[in-house]
Scaffold this active site. Structure first.
Site, mmCIF file in Angstrom:
data_model
loop_
_atom_site.group_PDB
_atom_site.id
_atom_site.type_symbol
_atom_site.label_atom_id
_atom_site.label_comp_id
_atom_site.label_asym_id
_atom_site.label_seq_id
_atom_site.Cartn_x
_atom_site.Cartn_y
_atom_site.Cartn_z
ATOM 1 N N GLY A 178 0.789 -1.217 0.000
ATOM 2 C CA GLY A 178 0.000 0.000 0.000
ATOM 3 C C GLY A 178 0.821 1.266 0.000
ATOM 4 C CB CYS A 217 -24.941 -10.493 -18.374
ATOM 5 S SG CYS A 217 -24.265 -10.290 -20.034
ATOM 6 C CB CYS A 245 -23.484 -14.520 -20.539
ATOM 7 S SG CYS A 245 -22.957 -13.605 -19.093
ATOM 8 C CB CYS A 256 -20.264 -9.395 -18.775
ATOM 9 S SG CYS A 256 -21.292 -10.648 -18.022
ATOM 10 C CB CYS A 297 -19.568 -11.794 -21.447
ATOM 11 S SG CYS A 297 -21.319 -11.600 -21.835
#
Lengths: 289, 226, 257
Positions: A29, A237, A240, A262, A268
């Site tokens: 970080g 979606c 899909c 997606c 997808c």
């Protein structure tokens, strides 16, 4: 083979970047300054991510590049071609086959593995920047763990919008120490950052690299009475039928027609290949026929 | 309660050629509990100067001023402030307050300063303002806009709100009508009765004769042929 | 016997050969309000910044009584400790509100920042506390989501005070807190400050060139000239019976109204 050194950058530069990456991994970080090079593309097009990828790639690697989850947008195609030409590495659009994935603004839906590396393109690495313009001061705030200001930003969100309206680049705290900007990924992706793969972040213009080793604790900041929520559009979606993936809203015509698909094109496509069909989708097998 | 010995005072005017003006020498005074001493002397003899020195407002050149055991001439500011808060009250001729503060709160403030609960302090303030005939409709206004006599009475109410063991009164009855004058003299009598040591300046001879146990002529402390 | 909240010993700050302030020495007790007066360039702001940790003095000690009761030298303590003090036990009210406020953050966020800085993580409580403080400085609850850019100068200054006092500091540094405000607004602010000082038992050090302000607010006064303290004492005594030539000049220069 091209006349470029492997992966465009010279070996000394790659060593310098690798040192920054190792330092970043050692202090999860923490933003490590590095001497960012001029790249043959403008700032804002992923110069940070490209330099990190260049220092990370080996000739045996397989590279995948995505932009907003898609493999076929200009930015993704350009960077993929760049490395095909300068490093002659194999490329793929399949998440599971890639060993290095450079991304802009998304984390793939498919869980990543320990033998994979995810490289993020970062525009503004400093999460405190919008409230504290002084770099000297923000570095001091990081070193002294003075992060009250980060919550001021979230407070302002709730005060103005009734909820935490920050929906991307949602700040996180890493291993209880550094507050980090996860790059402009949707907050839907935040929980995925606790993953098996190594995550590397490169900011070219700002000359910063930071990193998350595998399985690092990543906590999204929030308030007790306004807890963090990894939200997405309340849809499945349309191609899909996936209900667990992050969706893009696509305007279809000028009469209000639209569909949700997606944002991860590989996810997808592989679902459709497996026979899943969404509300506005068609069966792939039939398409081919 | 108040013991003064060998007190002297000079003013040095640095910006007027460094002139040194001696105004007091060998000042002495003693006030017991329940006693009221009147300061007399011609105008400019140093009555107000002496009173201000007791209050710590003017610095002494030498000598000592004991108020309830504390030597004001050598005390730290915070000791004098504590003395003023708890022990030593002062009713000056002029009201000096923060603009905008309501009269009721101006009078209650000395009580709040010694930790009296706000409502109890206001209750005492109401009683005093009523006794001193300040119309109730004025209580919520700032006294800065009041007439001279009204301001004087607000000042007295403020000075008597907390029961100080020592009180300094500078012309408390000046510019008051007969009824209010009577009220103020009554307040002084009550303060004496509860044991307060009082030093007062009264041009009003009848008032002085009525409340003062004895008088001190401050002209005897005026330096001779300076 | 009470002990000092702040012990200042021989503080000096030089800018090259020029004296910022020199040989400043005093104790401040709990609940005391001390004024520092002097003209521009007298070193009063330099001194204030040395005391508040914004400048590092070249010599001397600034010992502060920590909540544990021990005296700690804030000049030599670590920066995290000092910054923690300035978020909790200390407050600093700037002359210009925009130096002490975040102008692009709402009033509520400005007040809440110090709470969040010390770990408050409950939005509802933070907001409630912010609204309570806005009320105490006479800012309507309806303004809680407005930015200070939409506030008048007096309101900005009151907001700055609320932002500073919300964590219940014990020592407040003020640099010309009423400077640049209309006279009527000044009076209101002074009244507010007096009330807060008394209710919260605050100690304060106020730098100003306005003698009327110190007469109303300060228990004690320090008069500075050319970086040195030329006179100090009880406020009304210094103003009514000034001893030093410079103080006499300062007092006699005030326009009477």
């Amino acid at each position: 083979m091209s006349d470029y050194n492997f992966a465009y950058l010279d070996e000394q530069t790659k060593r310098m970047i690798r040192r920054a990456i190792l330092k970043g991994l050692a202090i999860p970080g923490y933003q490590v300054p590095f001497a960012s090079r001029e790249m043959p593309m403008p700032y804002g097009w992923g110069t940070g991510g490209v330099q990190v990828s260049a220092a990370t790639l080996t000739p045996d690697d397989t590279l995948k590049v995505i932009d907003q989850g898609a493999d076929d947008t200009t930015n993704a195609v350009s960077i993929r071609k760049f490395f095909e030409r300068t490093a002659n590495v194999g490329t793929t659009e399949e998440t599971s086959k890639a060993s290095v994935i450079q991304t802009r603004h998304r984390i793939p839906e498919e869980d990543l593995r320990e033998d994979q590396i995810l490289v993020y393109q970062v525009p503004i690495p400093e999460p405190l920047r919008f409230l504290e313009p002084s770099e000297v001061e923000t570095r001091k705030m990081h070193s002294l763990e003075e992060y009250g200001l980060m919550h001021v930003k979230l407070y302002e969100d709730i005060a103005q919008h009734g909820a935490i309206a920050t929906s991307y680049a949602y700040p996180v705290k890493v291993e209880g120490r550094y507050v980090m900007d996860p790059s402009p990924i949707p907050k839907f992706d935040n929980p995925k950052m606790e993953m098996a793969a190594i995550q590397l972040f490169g900011a070219g213009r700002e000359q910063r690299i930071y990193a998350l080793p595998p399985y690092t604790q990543v906590v999204s900041l929030d308030f007790e009475d306004y807890p963090f929520e990894a939200s997405k559009a309340e849809h499945a979606c349309d191609l899909c039928a996936a209900e667990d993936s992050y969706l893009d809203e696509v305007i279809m015509d000028d009469a209000g027609g639209r569909m949700f698909v997606c944002s991860d094109t590989d996810y997808c496509a592989s679902r459709r290949k497996a026979g899943h069909v969404g509300a506005q989708g068609t069966n792939l097998e039939e398409d081919a026929a | 309660m108040i013991e003064i010995e060998g007190l002297s005072k000079t003013f040095t005017l640095h910006n007027q050629g460094g002139v040194v003006i001696p105004v007091m020498e060998g000042g002495a005074l003693s006030v017991a509990r329940g006693e009221c001493v009147g300061l007399v002397g011609t105008s400019g003899a140093g009555k107000s100067t002496l009173m201000r020195m007791i209050y710590g407002n003017y610095l002494a050149a030498s000598g000592r001023i004991l108020v309830d055991g504390l030597d004001v001439t050598k005390a730290e500011p915070r000791e004098i402030l504590a003395l003023r808060r708890q022990t030593l009250g002062y009713v000056s001729q002029f009201l000096r307050v923060v603009p905008r503060v309501a009269t009721l709160d101006v009078v209650a403030e000395p009580l709040l300063a010694v930790g009296v609960h706000a409502e109890a302090a206001r209750e005492t303030a109401r009683g005093l303002l009523t006794r001193l005939r300040i119309p109730e409709r004025l209580w919520s206004l700032s006294p800065t806009s009041f007439s001279g006599g009204e301001q004087q009475r607000v000042n007295i109410a403020r000075g008597f709100a907390h029961e100080y063991p020592c009180l300094l009164l500078d012309e408390p009855t000046a510019s008051l009508d007969a009824a209010n004058r009577e009220t103020v003299l009554g307040l002084i009598d009550e303060a004496k009765a509860r044991g307060a040591a009082i030093v007062g300046i009264f041009h009003d001879e009848a008032a002085r004769d009525r409340v003062c146990d004895h008088t001190v002529d401050v002209s005897i402390f005026t330096p001779k042929a300076a | 016997m009470t002990t000092p909240l702040l012990e200042v010993r021989d503080i000096a700050k030089f800018y090259g050969h020029r004296i910022g302030c020199d040989k400043v020495d005093f104790d401040l007790y709990p609940g005391e309000v001390m004024g520092i007066v002097g003209e521009s360039g007298s070193g009063k702001s330099t001194l204030l910044n040395c005391l508040a940790g914004h400048l590092t003095p070249d010599a001397g000690q600034v010992r502060f009584e920590m909540r544990t009761g021990e005296m700690a030298d804030t000049v030599t303590m670590s920066e995290p400790e000092r910054r923690m003090l300035s978020r909790t036990d200390w407050a600093f009210v700037h002359q210009h509100a925009r130096d002490g406020l975040r102008m692009n953050v709402s009033a509520g966020g400005n007040v809440g920042e110090r709470l969040m800085a010390v770990g408050a993580r409950h939005y509802g409580n933070i907001r409630e506390e912010a609204i309570d403080w806005l009320g105490r400085v006479e800012i309507s609850e309806t303004r809680v989501d407005d930015r200070p850019t939409a506030f008048s100068g007096g309101m900005q200054q009151r907001l700055q005070i609320a932002r500073n006092l919300v964590t219940g500091p014990r020592l407040v540094f003020m640099d010309e807190p009423t400077g640049g405000l209309d006279v009527s607004v000044q009076a209101r602010l002074l009244d507010l400050l007096r009330g807060l000082v008394r209710e919260m038992g605050l100690s304060a050090i106020i730098v100003t060139h306005d003698l009327a302000v110190v007469r109303l607010l300060a228990d004690r006064l320090m008069v500075m000239k050319d970086g040195h303290v030329v006179e100090s004492g009880l406020t009304d005594q210094v103003l009514d019976d000034p001893q030093h030539a410079y103080t006499q000049l300062l007092v006699s220069s005030v326009l009477q109204v």
